[in-house]
Design a protein around this motif. Structure first.
Motif, mmCIF file in Angstrom:
data_model
loop_
_atom_site.group_PDB
_atom_site.id
_atom_site.type_symbol
_atom_site.label_atom_id
_atom_site.label_comp_id
_atom_site.label_asym_id
_atom_site.label_seq_id
_atom_site.Cartn_x
_atom_site.Cartn_y
_atom_site.Cartn_z
ATOM 1 N N GLY A 118 0.136 -0.453 12.490
ATOM 2 C CA GLY A 118 -1.043 -0.749 13.296
ATOM 3 C C GLY A 118 -1.438 -2.209 13.215
ATOM 4 N N LEU A 119 -1.333 -2.798 12.024
ATOM 5 C CA LEU A 119 -1.693 -4.201 11.858
ATOM 6 C C LEU A 119 -0.755 -5.110 12.628
ATOM 7 N N LYS A 120 0.535 -4.804 12.591
ATOM 8 C CA LYS A 120 1.491 -5.617 13.336
ATOM 9 C C LYS A 120 1.215 -5.556 14.839
ATOM 10 N N THR A 121 0.855 -4.381 15.321
ATOM 11 C CA THR A 121 0.500 -4.241 16.734
ATOM 12 C C THR A 121 -0.737 -5.069 17.062
ATOM 13 N N LEU A 122 -1.723 -4.974 16.201
ATOM 14 C CA LEU A 122 -2.990 -5.671 16.418
ATOM 15 C C LEU A 122 -2.809 -7.191 16.357
ATOM 16 N N ALA A 123 -1.878 -7.651 15.523
ATOM 17 C CA ALA A 123 -1.719 -9.090 15.287
ATOM 18 C C ALA A 123 -0.746 -9.777 16.235
ATOM 19 N N ALA A 124 -0.168 -9.042 17.173
ATOM 20 C CA ALA A 124 0.856 -9.625 18.062
ATOM 21 C C ALA A 124 0.319 -10.834 18.823
ATOM 22 N N ASP A 125 -0.898 -10.747 19.343
ATOM 23 C CA ASP A 125 -1.467 -11.871 20.092
ATOM 24 C C ASP A 125 -1.721 -13.070 19.184
ATOM 25 N N PHE A 126 -2.103 -12.809 17.946
ATOM 26 C CA PHE A 126 -2.335 -13.888 16.983
ATOM 27 C C PHE A 126 -1.038 -14.646 16.719
ATOM 28 N N GLU A 127 0.054 -13.919 16.570
ATOM 29 C CA GLU A 127 1.348 -14.550 16.330
ATOM 30 C C GLU A 127 1.735 -15.452 17.500
ATOM 31 N N SER A 128 1.501 -14.979 18.706
ATOM 32 C CA SER A 128 1.836 -15.779 19.894
ATOM 33 C C SER A 128 0.931 -16.997 20.010
ATOM 34 N N GLN A 129 -0.340 -16.801 19.735
ATOM 35 C CA GLN A 129 -1.314 -17.878 19.905
ATOM 36 C C GLN A 129 -1.083 -19.038 18.942
ATOM 37 N N TYR A 130 -0.689 -18.730 17.713
ATOM 38 C CA TYR A 130 -0.567 -19.777 16.689
ATOM 39 C C TYR A 130 0.881 -20.037 16.264
ATOM 40 N N ASN A 131 1.849 -19.471 16.980
ATOM 41 C CA ASN A 131 3.263 -19.669 16.660
ATOM 42 C C ASN A 131 3.517 -19.416 15.176
ATOM 43 N N CYS A 132 3.242 -18.197 14.757
ATOM 44 C CA CYS A 132 3.437 -17.819 13.364
ATOM 45 C C CYS A 132 3.922 -16.371 13.320
ATOM 46 N N THR A 133 4.260 -15.919 12.141
ATOM 47 C CA THR A 133 4.693 -14.537 11.949
ATOM 48 C C THR A 133 3.848 -13.890 10.865
ATOM 49 N N ILE A 134 3.330 -12.705 11.156
ATOM 50 C CA ILE A 134 2.598 -11.939 10.157
ATOM 51 C C ILE A 134 3.614 -11.146 9.344
ATOM 52 N N VAL A 135 3.661 -11.405 8.052
ATOM 53 C CA VAL A 135 4.529 -10.667 7.132
ATOM 54 C C VAL A 135 3.646 -9.742 6.305
ATOM 55 N N VAL A 136 3.833 -8.458 6.461
ATOM 56 C CA VAL A 136 2.998 -7.494 5.754
ATOM 57 C C VAL A 136 3.603 -7.194 4.383
ATOM 58 N N ASP A 137 2.760 -7.302 3.362
ATOM 59 C CA ASP A 137 3.152 -6.944 1.992
ATOM 60 C C ASP A 137 2.456 -5.626 1.666
ATOM 61 N N PRO A 138 3.152 -4.488 1.851
ATOM 62 C CA PRO A 138 2.477 -3.193 1.722
ATOM 63 C C PRO A 138 2.480 -2.652 0.295
ATOM 64 N N THR A 139 1.351 -2.089 -0.108
ATOM 65 C CA THR A 139 1.255 -1.346 -1.359
ATOM 66 C C THR A 139 0.488 -0.061 -1.075
ATOM 67 N N SER A 140 0.640 0.921 -1.930
ATOM 68 C CA SER A 140 0.050 2.229 -1.658
ATOM 69 C C SER A 140 -1.439 2.286 -1.941
ATOM 70 N N GLY A 141 -1.943 1.466 -2.876
ATOM 71 C CA GLY A 141 -3.341 1.594 -3.258
ATOM 72 C C GLY A 141 -4.017 0.264 -3.519
ATOM 73 N N ASN A 142 -5.362 0.291 -3.531
ATOM 74 C CA ASN A 142 -6.154 -0.903 -3.795
ATOM 75 C C ASN A 142 -5.857 -1.478 -5.178
#
Length: 393
Positions: A118-142
């Motif tokens: 969901g975050l990658k979908t939401l951030a697609a416009d941000f990546e295009s706007q600032y010429n960057c890539t969102i790299v998600v570092d996933p963990t299971s818990g806080n």
């Protein structure tokens, strides 16, 4: 080594190294011969980490079934040897697009594994706007995320971290975050008051609500009236069909305090609730620590009633269960999710821009559909069908 042991028997390590393997098997098994249908995977939204790369084949099997997955492999084999990539050799500059160009920088965002897609979908416009890539570092818990930040405080790998509010407060006390730059993050005044941090650190970007949910068909077959309070869940008539959050999870202490206050106790004195739990603990079938525990229990019929996050309602309903939400008499409790800039990160300017992007009016109006979480921006909109179970307004 541990990796070999996990490979041999992932079920022994189901909360650790075997978690991803087990969730992929659930995805493949639930797809069956013909699959659930294109785009109808349940595992990719909440439960299977890395569903769009490392374990994408499991999602293909879930959506297209064994036959569709086999056809896909044959198609790749047929065309793969002749495929060549072409690049134009041209780069888009900030001057050409009218936006700031970060030259392909990688912004590392630490968040929950189930939130990655969901975050990658939401951030697609941000990546295009600032010429960057969102790299998600996933963990299971806080707790895992916070511990990693503390261990890496002198050389952090994450630029941005997402945590529930209580864990974010601990992180701020530990000095792990940069204050928010209000010259960059300009949408703070559009947020509800509860979403703001009094000390100037990261705001909330979404809200998840905990309450009671149950399988209406299962209770009707047993001739049982649905529960209306957390205390009801310990009643003998529901014995063996309830899944509750463990006290080590985010929701467990919240539920305990809500019960204690309703029973004459307080946040400081939870004795009344603890006594009830101790007396009726054998009535509870599952004390869960992960969302996947509840989903699997409802799917197999081990549980028909739970205290759970509202964001999980769609997945359970899409699996064919007749789920009903109940606002408990003691009140539903919320777990706001915050977004913070990590102190000493590699991309502080880009991180501040990402915070602004996530709380902006436009992005907040997409949060519910992309991430299945409630927005915290007063100007955000939400489809009517999502308002039936997500908090809004």
């Amino acid at each position: 080594s541990t990796r070999i042991l996990v490979w041999q028997d992932p079920w022994t390590y189901k909360q650790d190294g075997g978690y991803q393997i087990i969730q992929s098997l659930y995805a493949i098994g639930s797809g069956g011969l013909l699959g659930l249908g294109l785009g109808k995977s349940r595992q990719k939204f909440l439960y299977l980490p890395e569903p769009e790369n490392d374990f994408i084949f499991a999602i293909v099997c879930e959506e297209l079934g064994y036959i569709g997955a086999a056809l896909m492999l044959l198609s790749l084999a047929a065309c793969g040897s002749d495929t060549q990539e072409e690049t134009s050799g041209e780069e888009t500059t900030g001057e050409e697009t009218g936006t700031q160009d970060f030259g392909g920088a990688e912004l590392v965002v630490a968040t929950w594994g189930w939130a990655e897609a969901g975050l990658k979908t939401l951030a697609a416009d941000f990546e295009s706007q600032y010429n960057c890539t969102i790299v998600v570092d996933p963990t299971s818990g806080n707790g895992d995320r916070l511990n990693k930040l503390m261990a890496e405080r002198n050389d952090p790998t994450a630029d941005v971290v997402m945590l529930t509010k209580s864990f974010a407060e601990t992180g701020a006390q530990e000095g792990l975050f940069e204050p928010i730059d209000t010259s960059v993050v300009t949408s703070l005044d559009h947020l509800y008051d509860f979403a703001l941090d009094a000390n100037g650190y990261g705001p909330c970007y979404s809200l998840c609500r905990y309450g009671i949910m149950y399988n209406a068909d299962a209770l009707e077959q047993l001739g049982l009236e649905p529960p209306t309070s957390y205390q009801d869940l310990f009643d003998d008539k529901y014995a063996g069909m309830v899944a509750l959050p463990d006290m080590t999870s985010t929701a467990g202490p919240y539920m305990l305090v809500a019960m204690a206050e309703a029973m004459g106790g307080s946040q400081e004195d939870v004795t009344p609730a603890m006594e009830l739990m101790q007396e009726k603990k054998d009535n509870i079938n599952i004390w869960y620590t992960a969302s996947s525990d509840v989903v699997n229990a409802f799917t197999t019929g081990e549980a028909n009633i739970t205290v759970f996050m509202d964001i999980n309602m769609p997945g359970l309903m899409e699996s064919g269960l007749n789920m009903v939400w109940v606002d408990a008499e003691e009140g539903s409790f919320a777990a706001p999710a915050t977004i913070n800039v990590v102190k000493g990160c590699q991309n502080p300017e880009l991180a501040q821009l990402f915070v602004e992007y996530m709380i902006s009016d436009e992005t907040q109006s997409k949060v519910a559909e992309a991430m299945n979480e409630a927005p915290v921006n007063k100007n955000a909109t939400m489809p009517d069908e999502l308002k039936t179970y997500l908090a809004f307004g």
